[in-house]
Motif scaffolding. Structure first.
Motif, PDB file in Angstrom:
ATOM      1  N   UNK A  75       0.812  -1.216   0.000  1.00 56.11           N
ATOM      2  CA  UNK A  75       0.000   0.000   0.000  1.00 56.11           C
ATOM      3  C   UNK A  75       0.848   1.269   0.000  1.00 56.11           C
ATOM      4  N   UNK A  76       2.157   1.141   0.156  1.00 58.91           N
ATOM      5  CA  UNK A  76       3.039   2.306   0.175  1.00 58.91           C
ATOM      6  C   UNK A  76       3.317   2.784  -1.253  1.00 58.91           C
ATOM      7  N   UNK A  77       3.604   4.064  -1.381  1.00 55.23           N
ATOM      8  CA  UNK A  77       3.892   4.630  -2.695  1.00 55.23           C
ATOM      9  C   UNK A  77       5.286   4.221  -3.164  1.00 55.23           C
ATOM     10  N   UNK A  78       5.415   4.124  -4.479  1.00 60.00           N
ATOM     11  CA  UNK A  78       6.729   3.777  -5.045  1.00 60.00           C
ATOM     12  C   UNK A  78       7.713   4.946  -4.958  1.00 60.00           C
ATOM     13  N   UNK A  79       7.185   6.158  -4.769  1.00 53.10           N
ATOM     14  CA  UNK A  79       8.070   7.319  -4.652  1.00 53.10           C
ATOM     15  C   UNK A  79       8.876   7.317  -3.358  1.00 53.10           C
ATOM     16  N   UNK A  80       8.456   6.516  -2.345  1.00 52.15           N
ATOM     17  CA  UNK A  80       9.189   6.423  -1.073  1.00 52.15           C
ATOM     18  C   UNK A  80      10.255   5.341  -1.091  1.00 52.15           C
ATOM     19  N   UNK A  81      10.627   4.847  -2.270  1.00 52.78           N
ATOM     20  CA  UNK A  81      11.609   3.747  -2.364  1.00 52.78           C
ATOM     21  C   UNK A  81      12.955   4.174  -1.770  1.00 52.78           C
ATOM     22  N   UNK A  82      13.428   5.379  -2.161  1.00 49.78           N
ATOM     23  CA  UNK A  82      14.742   5.830  -1.674  1.00 49.78           C
ATOM     24  C   UNK A  82      14.700   6.146  -0.179  1.00 49.78           C
ATOM     25  N   UNK A  83      13.554   6.553   0.371  1.00 51.48           N
ATOM     26  CA  UNK A  83      13.438   6.773   1.814  1.00 51.48           C
ATOM     27  C   UNK A  83      13.681   5.473   2.573  1.00 51.48           C
ATOM     28  N   UNK A  84      13.061   4.388   2.128  1.00 46.37           N
ATOM     29  CA  UNK A  84      13.272   3.095   2.798  1.00 46.37           C
ATOM     30  C   UNK A  84      14.709   2.611   2.634  1.00 46.37           C
ATOM     31  N   UNK A  85      15.339   2.914   1.500  1.00 44.49           N
ATOM     32  CA  UNK A  85      16.750   2.541   1.337  1.00 44.49           C
ATOM     33  C   UNK A  85      17.634   3.260   2.359  1.00 44.49           C
ATOM     34  N   UNK A  86      17.393   4.567   2.582  1.00 46.28           N
ATOM     35  CA  UNK A  86      18.194   5.327   3.541  1.00 46.28           C
ATOM     36  C   UNK A  86      17.993   4.790   4.958  1.00 46.28           C
ATOM     37  N   UNK A  87      16.751   4.506   5.343  1.00 44.40           N
ATOM     38  CA  UNK A  87      16.483   3.972   6.694  1.00 44.40           C
ATOM     39  C   UNK A  87      17.139   2.601   6.849  1.00 44.40           C
ATOM     40  N   UNK A  88      17.076   1.771   5.801  1.00 44.34           N
ATOM     41  CA  UNK A  88      17.718   0.449   5.884  1.00 44.34           C
ATOM     42  C   UNK A  88      19.226   0.579   6.014  1.00 44.34           C
ATOM     43  N   UNK A  89      19.817   1.536   5.311  1.00 44.34           N
ATOM     44  CA  UNK A  89      21.283   1.744   5.426  1.00 44.34           C
ATOM     45  C   UNK A  89      21.657   2.209   6.824  1.00 44.34           C
ATOM     46  N   UNK A  90      20.910   3.164   7.377  1.00 41.21           N
ATOM     47  CA  UNK A  90      21.224   3.664   8.722  1.00 41.21           C
ATOM     48  C   UNK A  90      21.082   2.569   9.768  1.00 41.21           C
ATOM     49  N   UNK A  91      20.044   1.724   9.637  1.00 45.53           N
ATOM     50  CA  UNK A  91      19.834   0.672  10.619  1.00 45.53           C
ATOM     51  C   UNK A  91      20.876  -0.430  10.510  1.00 45.53           C
ATOM     52  N   UNK A  92      21.343  -0.708   9.304  1.00 42.67           N
ATOM     53  CA  UNK A  92      22.262  -1.838   9.113  1.00 42.67           C
ATOM     54  C   UNK A  92      23.719  -1.443   9.325  1.00 42.67           C
ATOM     55  N   UNK A  93      24.128  -0.258   8.881  1.00 44.89           N
ATOM     56  CA  UNK A  93      25.547   0.104   8.860  1.00 44.89           C
ATOM     57  C   UNK A  93      25.916   1.231   9.837  1.00 44.89           C
ATOM     58  N   UNK A  94      24.963   2.102  10.220  1.00 46.53           N
ATOM     59  CA  UNK A  94      25.308   3.266  11.033  1.00 46.53           C
ATOM     60  C   UNK A  94      24.647   3.286  12.405  1.00 46.53           C
ATOM     61  N   UNK A  95      23.955   2.244  12.794  1.00 45.96           N
ATOM     62  CA  UNK A  95      23.237   2.277  14.079  1.00 45.96           C
ATOM     63  C   UNK A  95      24.205   2.315  15.250  1.00 45.96           C
ATOM     64  N   UNK A  96      25.309   1.567  15.188  1.00 46.09           N
ATOM     65  CA  UNK A  96      26.283   1.582  16.282  1.00 46.09           C
ATOM     66  C   UNK A  96      26.988   2.928  16.379  1.00 46.09           C
ATOM     67  N   UNK A  97      27.284   3.570  15.265  1.00 43.33           N
ATOM     68  CA  UNK A  97      27.982   4.851  15.284  1.00 43.33           C
ATOM     69  C   UNK A  97      27.059   5.998  15.696  1.00 43.33           C
ATOM     70  N   UNK A  98      25.841   6.012  15.196  1.00 43.46           N
ATOM     71  CA  UNK A  98      24.930   7.095  15.541  1.00 43.46           C
ATOM     72  C   UNK A  98      24.412   7.002  16.965  1.00 43.46           C
ATOM     73  N   UNK A  99      24.171   5.812  17.435  1.00 42.68           N
ATOM     74  CA  UNK A  99      23.538   5.646  18.731  1.00 42.68           C
ATOM     75  C   UNK A  99      22.030   5.526  18.579  1.00 42.68           C
TER      76      UNK A  99
END
Length: 596
Positions: A75-99
């Motif tokens: 049900x999500x729009x296809x225009x939010x594809x890059x938003x989900x990519x950024x959140x997935x990158x932050x959660x997978x690779x930057x969560x320990x560094x960001x806190x």
């Protein structure tokens, strides 16, 4: 939160501009850094770091985001594809560094309903340990994937689940927006104006027809070349008739006596000349043109096939010459032995061919005889069963007709009942359609009509761009291929001339060999087959004379195969035209190299 929200929006805008099929990541990052010079150094560093990570691990992130759209986010729009990519990158690779606190602020700066769905999908333990790990292991090593990415995501599992619950509470506590009362339409009187009197319309200008082009004179007058050819033809005919006239006059002089013959011949000569004289003016000089030798147009397959054939022949000839230079022996004795063996093989082949022909003739005679006997037996059986067959067929036909009528009547009754049932049901005449609303049938990839039109437009643009690129590649390949084919055609023309000279020599040798006829074959197999054919033919004629039987169907004519003796050996062909073909191929290759 607004600070991080603007940073994430900037990263999404840059990702929307990136095109994998055209842009290079390094150059794209350099262009992005120059466009972000107006921001603060802290913002610029964060945006460039997230942007470079998303481009580097694009395949890894696409696995999760694509699966999210298929399984949970349909049900999500296809225009939010890059938003989900950024959140997935932050959660997978930057969560320990960001806190976790900074990561929570970034999540709260985005739409809460989308973040709840995506975080619940990404941090699902079953998905992380099963298909996500397997898909990432296809791109990177399994040990590296489990140690650096899967295990940290599993450690942050309790905190992320608590964050999802908080977001859901915030979503439930938000009060809905008050509905604005619709304004009631107040009727007003019409302010009608007095119509002005109609003015006299201006007459439309008369259209002026463009002057047509004059008809060319060549339409009604034949070309000059045709007139010249006609004049030449008539003049040649007149010359031939004049020569025939002279021959007839000489014969008449021999037949008539000399005293009377002179005057008579002269008178007849004048009459014949007046009779056969053409009514055209004699041209002083006529030139006869011979047509030039027009080359045969070859297609691509023929050019490549003939070029490779000549290339192999030239290579074989060069190898033979190299062997002779190295001190190889003469093949004269071998050639004599080979000629004897070829003559013997030719005689055996002729005898075998004659045997096959006679065997075919014998089998034909036997088949005709067997067909005659079978036709007589079948005719007797058919006469006996003819009456029984007619009665059974009429009975079955009547039964099938009655069954078909019953089925048709039953089908009509069912259709009438269905039509009456449809007429009694109520029907809605009007229906409101919202093109921006999703139907909600529960299908995968379901979308509204507006979104579908946008996607089709983007797909059409991408397809048109790919077609243009492919068209350019095809044009360049055709140009290169046509140049190569042109060079090969020139080489083939040179080799063909050499092959023509060698073929003429072979034809003279073959003509000399075929001039001397060989003795008739006295093979025992041939004589035995001929005797059997004569016996079978006599028996067939005797069987045909015993009773009036229709003639058998003539067999289909088979294509005749030319039985040529074995060709001369490869060494003899090399001696005939190998040197000429090699020289022609070398000259064509040198000419092509010079032209390049």
């Amino acid at each position: 939160m607004a600070y991080y929200g603007k940073c994430i929006e900037t990263v999404i805008e840059q990702l929307n501009k990136f095109k994998p099929e055209k842009d290079i990541p390094e150059q794209f990052l350099e262009a992005a850094s120059t466009s972000l010079q107006t921001l603060s150094p802290q913002k610029q560093a964060f945006i460039l770091e997230v942007l470079s990570g998303c481009l580097e691990y694009r395949k890894l992130l696409a696995v999760v985001v694509d699966a999210f759209y298929v399984r949970a986010g349909w049900l999500c729009r296809r225009a939010d594809y890059n938003l989900f990519e950024v959140i997935c990158y932050l959660a997978t690779f930057q969560l320990d560094e960001l806190g976790f606190q900074l990561f929570s602020d970034i999540i709260r700066s985005q739409p809460l309903d989308k973040m709840c769905k995506f975080l619940g999908f990404l941090f699902n333990p079953l998905s992380l340990c099963s298909w996500i790990k397997d898909e990432w292991s296809l791109i990177y090593e399994t040990a590296h994937v489990s140690e650096n990415w899967i295990d940290p995501l599993m450690r942050w599992q309790p905190e992320v689940q608590e964050l999802i619950k908080q977001l859901e509470k915030v979503m439930t506590n938000q009060s809905p927006l008050p509905k604005t009362k619709a304004k009631v339409t107040e009727p007003k009187e019409f302010n009608l104006t007095v119509p002005r009197p109609r003015a006299i319309p201006v007459p439309e200008p008369v259209p002026v027809m463009t002057k047509p082009k004059p008809i060319p004179r060549s339409t009604y007058h034949p070309p000059k070349e045709q007139e010249q050819l006609e004049m030449t033809r008539r003049y040649n005919r007149w010359k031939a008739e004049e020569l025939l006239l002279k021959v007839n006059i000489e014969e008449m002089r021999c037949a008539v006596p000399r005293s009377r013959g002179t005057t008579l011949v002269q008178g007849s000569e004048k009459k014949l000349q007046l009779r056969f004289m053409p009514r055209i003016l004699k041209t002083p000089k006529l030139t006869f043109y011979k047509p030039n030798n027009v080359p045969v147009k070859l297609n691509t397959a023929a050019i490549l096939r003939e070029g490779s054939l000549y290339q192999r022949q030239v290579e074989k000839e060069l190898q033979r010459v190299d062997k002779l230079v190295d001190g190889a022996g003469d093949f004269s004795e071998f050639l004599e032995w080979q000629k004897k063996m070829q003559a013997k093989d030719q005689e055996e082949a002729l005898a075998a061919g004659e045997c096959r022909r006679l065997q075919g003739k014998l089998s034909r005679e036997e088949a005709i005889l067997a067909r005659q006997l079978l036709r007589q037996g079948n005719k007797q059986k058919a006469d006996q069963k003819k009456e029984e067959e007619v009665i059974e067929e009429s009975r079955e036909l009547l039964q099938r007709t009655a069954e078909a009528a019953k089925e048709e009547q039953k089908r009509r009754c069912e259709l009438i009942a269905q039509h009456r049932a449809l007429e009694t049901q109520p029907m809605r005449k009007g229906k409101l359609v919202d093109l921006t609303q999703i139907p909600g049938y529960g299908l995968e990839g379901e979308m509204s009509v507006v979104e579908l039109r946008e996607r089709l437009a983007l797909l059409k643009e991408t397809q048109q761009r790919k077609e243009e690129e492919k068209r350019d590649q095809i044009i360049q390949a055709k140009r290169a291929r046509s140049q190569g084919l042109q060079n090969m055609v020139e080489q083939i023309s040179l080799c063909r001339a050499a092959m023509g000279r060698s073929a003429a020599l072979r034809w003279e040798q073959k003509k000399a060999q075929s001039a001397a006829p060989g003795p008739p074959s006295q093979d025992q197999r041939v004589l035995e087959l001929r005797r059997r054919i004569e016996e079978s033919a006599a028996e067939r004629r005797k069987q045909a004379a015993s009773g009036p039987i229709s003639a058998p169907r003539a067999p289909r004519p088979k294509p005749r195969l030319l039985r040529t003796p074995r060709a001369t050996s490869v060494l003899s062909l090399r001696n005939l035209y190998g040197g000429a073909c090699a020289s022609a191929w070398r000259s064509g290759r040198d000419a092509g190299a010079t032209r390049k």
